[in-house]
Design a protein around this motif. Structure first.
Motif, PDB file in Angstrom:
ATOM      1  N   PHE A 142      -0.162   2.207  -3.536  1.00 21.94           N
ATOM      2  CA  PHE A 142      -0.414   1.362  -2.372  1.00 21.94           C
ATOM      3  C   PHE A 142      -0.504  -0.120  -2.739  1.00 21.94           C
ATOM      4  CE2 PHE A 142      -2.192   5.484  -1.128  1.00 21.94           C
ATOM      5  CZ  PHE A 142      -1.602   5.662   0.112  1.00 21.94           C
ATOM      6  N   ASP A 143      -0.498  -0.442  -4.023  1.00 24.96           N
ATOM      7  CA  ASP A 143      -0.720  -1.813  -4.487  1.00 24.96           C
ATOM      8  C   ASP A 143       0.610  -2.456  -4.876  1.00 24.96           C
ATOM      9  OD1 ASP A 143      -1.483  -4.181  -5.747  1.00 24.96           O
ATOM     10  OD2 ASP A 143      -3.184  -3.264  -6.782  1.00 24.96           O
ATOM     11  N   HIS A 172      -8.231   2.260  -3.744  1.00 22.25           N
ATOM     12  CA  HIS A 172      -7.463   2.750  -2.592  1.00 22.25           C
ATOM     13  C   HIS A 172      -7.727   1.829  -1.405  1.00 22.25           C
ATOM     14  CE1 HIS A 172      -6.106   5.366   0.638  1.00 22.25           C
ATOM     15  NE2 HIS A 172      -5.442   6.043  -0.289  1.00 22.25           N
TER      16      HIS A 172
END
Length: 140
Positions: free
Chosen positions: A31-32, A108
């Motif tokens: 997600f990064d 997250h």
């Protein structure tokens, strides 16, 4: 007048541990946009060369040291999550720290971290985790 978007190079990361904990970290880091996971390293030679979530298990600690020496990675995160392995995880973290490795946290996007909280390094914040006001989370 158009606005120019600034882009920053992605941080090249290796995940130490290709088991369940490593899979969790790989998913969290996916997600990064500022992170590029190069792959995994693991002490189990049976895993070397395998692909997990599309990422290769590059080898063991020796391969990690080679990547570090040759400047092919920016940081590492140790993720060994089997029951009873916290001492092993801590020892690996300390060994790598003494050898000059840099570490990141895996946060997250569904984890909540207070702006007044202080995070150490090599921490994994899964979905739903809350680090509250003025909390201090140490390393590892």
């Amino acid at each position: 007048m158009s606005r120019q978007q600034l882009t920053f190079p992605q941080q090249r990361i290796v995940i130490y541990g290709a088991g369940r904990g490593g899979k969790i970290v790989a998913e969290v880091l996916s997600f990064d946009d500022h992170v590029q996971v190069i792959g995994f390293v693991d002490d189990d030679p049976a895993l070397w060369g395998q692909h997990i979530f599309g990422l290769k298990v590059l080898g063991g600690r020796e391969e990690l040291e080679n990547l570090h020496i040759h400047g092919h990675l920016d940081a590492v995160i140790v993720s060994i999550a089997s029951p009873g392995t916290m001492d092993v995880r801590t020892q690996i973290y300390l060994d790598l720290k003494r050898a000059g490795f840099q570490f990141i946290n895996a946060n997250h996007p569904a984890a909540v971290v207070s702006p007044s909280a202080v995070l150490g390094e090599n921490n994994i914040l899964s979905p739903g985790v809350v680090i509250d006001t003025e909390a201090h989370l140490g390393d590892n």
